[in-house]
Design a protein around this motif. Structure first.
Motif, PDB file in Angstrom:
ATOM      1  N   ASN A  14      39.361  48.002  49.415  1.00  0.00           N
ATOM      2  CA  ASN A  14      38.850  47.535  48.126  1.00  0.00           C
ATOM      3  C   ASN A  14      38.128  46.202  48.286  1.00  0.00           C
ATOM      4  O   ASN A  14      38.377  45.457  49.229  1.00  0.00           O
ATOM      5  N   VAL A  15      37.256  45.921  47.346  1.00  0.00           N
ATOM      6  CA  VAL A  15      36.636  44.595  47.260  1.00  0.00           C
ATOM      7  C   VAL A  15      37.068  43.996  45.935  1.00  0.00           C
ATOM      8  O   VAL A  15      36.733  44.533  44.877  1.00  0.00           O
ATOM      9  N   GLN A  16      37.843  42.937  45.997  1.00  0.00           N
ATOM     10  CA  GLN A  16      38.419  42.353  44.784  1.00  0.00           C
ATOM     11  C   GLN A  16      37.658  41.093  44.379  1.00  0.00           C
ATOM     12  O   GLN A  16      37.478  40.204  45.197  1.00  0.00           O
ATOM     13  N   GLN A  17      37.307  41.015  43.123  1.00  0.00           N
ATOM     14  CA  GLN A  17      36.788  39.753  42.593  1.00  0.00           C
ATOM     15  C   GLN A  17      37.959  38.857  42.216  1.00  0.00           C
ATOM     16  O   GLN A  17      38.792  39.247  41.408  1.00  0.00           O
ATOM     17  N   VAL A  18      38.035  37.675  42.823  1.00  0.00           N
ATOM     18  CA  VAL A  18      39.071  36.715  42.412  1.00  0.00           C
ATOM     19  C   VAL A  18      38.388  35.476  41.841  1.00  0.00           C
ATOM     20  O   VAL A  18      37.296  35.105  42.249  1.00  0.00           O
TER      21      VAL A  18
ATOM     22  N   GLY B 266      43.582  37.371  36.697  1.00  0.00           N
ATOM     23  CA  GLY B 266      43.747  38.625  37.418  1.00  0.00           C
ATOM     24  C   GLY B 266      42.500  38.917  38.231  1.00  0.00           C
ATOM     25  O   GLY B 266      41.482  38.245  38.101  1.00  0.00           O
ATOM     26  N   ASN B 267      42.596  39.938  39.075  1.00  0.00           N
ATOM     27  CA  ASN B 267      41.456  40.330  39.910  1.00  0.00           C
ATOM     28  C   ASN B 267      40.817  41.598  39.363  1.00  0.00           C
ATOM     29  O   ASN B 267      41.445  42.374  38.663  1.00  0.00           O
ATOM     30  N   VAL B 268      39.561  41.795  39.719  1.00  0.00           N
ATOM     31  CA  VAL B 268      38.879  43.060  39.445  1.00  0.00           C
ATOM     32  C   VAL B 268      38.512  43.654  40.800  1.00  0.00           C
ATOM     33  O   VAL B 268      37.734  43.067  41.545  1.00  0.00           O
ATOM     34  N   GLN B 269      39.117  44.778  41.126  1.00  0.00           N
ATOM     35  CA  GLN B 269      38.934  45.382  42.436  1.00  0.00           C
ATOM     36  C   GLN B 269      37.981  46.559  42.356  1.00  0.00           C
ATOM     37  O   GLN B 269      38.166  47.443  41.532  1.00  0.00           O
ATOM     38  N   GLN B 270      37.015  46.589  43.243  1.00  0.00           N
ATOM     39  CA  GLN B 270      36.200  47.787  43.411  1.00  0.00           C
ATOM     40  C   GLN B 270      36.941  48.760  44.323  1.00  0.00           C
ATOM     41  O   GLN B 270      37.276  48.412  45.449  1.00  0.00           O
ATOM     42  N   VAL B 271      37.217  49.957  43.829  1.00  0.00           N
ATOM     43  CA  VAL B 271      37.814  50.984  44.687  1.00  0.00           C
ATOM     44  C   VAL B 271      36.840  52.152  44.793  1.00  0.00           C
ATOM     45  O   VAL B 271      36.080  52.437  43.865  1.00  0.00           O
TER      46      VAL B 271
END
Lengths: 368, 368
Positions: A146-150, B145-150
């Motif tokens: 995954n690529v997470q935006q933090v 919180g994080n936003v994850q690309q899956v």
């Protein structure tokens, strides 16, 4: 026939044959660029690397694409009977990803056919000339990380800064802890570059699926590069970014992700100005990072690494940049007893295919 | 003075006074829109909700912005002495986010001043008219919180599909398991909408920081909406998306995230065509979801919910849409014994402020 006439005749023959070859050689096997807007046909690319553009602007006086052969000033489009503007590059472009935009009636606009990519301090149009080795960054039917935006608190810049964190497919399924690569973009780009046009996540997914690397985390944040004027980069000291990276981002990542929080499991690498930052910060703070990578971003001399305890110094560039300088620098480091590796990307310049390939080369050597 | 003359005189007076009022009323307190490209001054917005545009295109014949007062056909820009084109909307725009683009010499381009947002099946320009209640989706100094690309495998569509997963700030720090809201975008949009122009992550961060909700996960994926022609939506059955969502995405999320994988801890909501999808899928598959939300996306009748076991039916829209229909539908559901709630966003139409506010209202009612 005097010499001048001979030369002129030669030149005319050469021009004619070049023109004939260019015309004759353009294969009509154009397909939409993989960086296009969903459903958009143009821009197109062919199997030789030519790019063809089509833009609707029936009332425009002129439309030019800033992408073209080196020194050509871009590709001037010609008005068509249907009101659109079309044109093809004068020759094959380098393989890989290129930023560009349109000049419409002396105004700067993006090509409505393509997705946008942050480069040159703006969201630019982007096109992909299919590379012969594109398989290593292709989206495949393998497990995907995954690529997470933090959003992390950054008192030194007075705001929350954004980072993107690549976690490998197996991440979070156990309490296993991972090494971390801090990976920087270049001038004019931002934290989106490596996981968008860079495909860092897909490169990692594929390397992991093939068993070529042990999984690790990659952290990509904005390097505070874009308020620095291009002519003043020599005086750039990356002190603000050093503070943000070492005092704010690294502690946040170590507190919120399953990391091994020590020098031997922490790497820093960057492309172009991100390489400049990597060199400045790794040499000032050798206790923080154990592995260094400069991707089209300068070189280390042996004295830079004295007492650093560095485990690997990786230096790369495209074959159209400064390959001799990169190769010579790595040799000098090796002669001085350091584990140094150089890599030269064949047939590429200061662009993202050089850096995708560099990451693909670098990743298996990290954390060994 | 005959009647016709009287009317004419009135009309002239009215026109003059409207014009005078419009001129006199525009406060010169314009600031750059928060959706601008880093460092770009235009487009600007003022405290009354007027938007002002400036585009450089010295050789253009005409530049029009598609945003303007309803029925105005947009805002025609006027050429300035410096070669730029400028114009201000004829009146205040609705609060919140609006998509738009430019028409330059009859060609469609984005405003180089703004970031791009996927809407109308294209990456559009975007502008934000500051809302009086914008605090609830502001980036604040709270845990994020994080936003994850899956990327999940989707055999039914023959590819890997992308989803974005919001995980609350505390996520992953223990083995705690969370409920999940599946949240859909509208026609012409995609999986990026809710965490970009929708600010779903910031809305959640703020609600959690204020103790107004128990944390949950939000999953946002592409609803396969954009190959459906607008005129044919009545025959749209969402069967392909139902398969992708229920057979592919939900099992992936439950296998890879700390979820409570049952109906009572799973909600579905969507805006506009995402609401249409929500109604179709929740009524066909009542065993999967326990909480339903239609945001400017139709209503449920009591017979739709028969034997569904639904815990909450939330129905909302903007006050400029169909508020009576929404309020009446919720009343009918309540009269039939269902837990139904309606919400009408004041002063907004079929746009994202309606949906940001709807999520803010809906979130505290979920999973109770």
């Amino acid at each position: 026939m005097n010499q001048l006439l001979q030369i002129s005749a030669c030149a005319v023959t050469l021009l004619l044959s070049t023109s004939f070859m260019a015309q004759g050689q353009v294969k009509e096997d154009f397909v939409p660029s993989t960086k296009n807007h969903p459903g958009k046909e143009y821009p197109m690319v062919n199997s030789q690397g030519y790019a063809r553009f089509k833009v609707d602007a029936p009332e425009a006086k002129s439309v030019t694409v800033t992408l073209g052969l080196g020194g050509s000033g871009g590709t001037k489009l010609e008005k068509q009977a249907d009101g659109s503007w079309m044109g093809t590059t004068a020759g094959p472009m380098d393989e890989g990803f290129h930023y560009y935009h349109l000049i419409v009636d002396d105004g700067t606009f993006n090509d409505p056919g393509t997705l946008n990519y942050f480069g040159s301090c703006r969201w630019e149009s982007g096109i992909e000339i299919p590379a012969h080795d594109r398989d290593f960054y292709a989206l495949k039917d393998v497990p995907h990380g995954n690529v997470q935006q933090v959003l992390f608190n950054s008192p030194s810049t007075g705001t929350h800064q954004r980072a993107f964190v690549y976690t490998p497919p197996e991440y979070g399924k156990s309490n296993k802890k991972y090494p971390v690569l801090y990976l920087q973009h270049g001038w004019g780009e931002d934290e989106t570059a490596w996981s968008s046009q860079g495909h860092a996540n897909l490169i990692m997914d594929n390397l992991i699926a093939e068993g070529k690397i042990d999984p690790f985390i990659i952290v990509m944040t904005y390097g505070l590069t874009n308020n620095v004027k291009f002519g003043t980069i020599d005086s750039f000291d990356a002190k603000e970014f050093e503070k943000l990276l070492i005092d704010e981002l690294i502690p946040y990542i170590d507190a919120n992700f399953n990391t091994i929080p020590d020098k031997d499991h922490r790497a820093m690498a960057g492309l172009s100005m991100g390489g400049v930052e990597t060199k400045l910060i790794t040499t000032r703070r050798p206790e923080v990072f154990g592995y260094y990578g400069l991707l089209s971003g300068g070189t280390y001399a042996p004295e830079d690494l004295k007492d650093s305890g560095v485990k690997l110094a990786f230096i790369s560039c495209g074959s159209k940049e400064n390959p001799e300088g990169v190769t010579a620098a790595a040799k000098a480091l090796k002669d001085a007893g350091y584990n140094a590796v150089s890599y030269v990307s064949p047939g590429t310049a200061h662009e993202f295919l050089t850096w995708r390939r560099s990451l693909y080369q670098l990743a298996p050597m990290l954390f060994k």
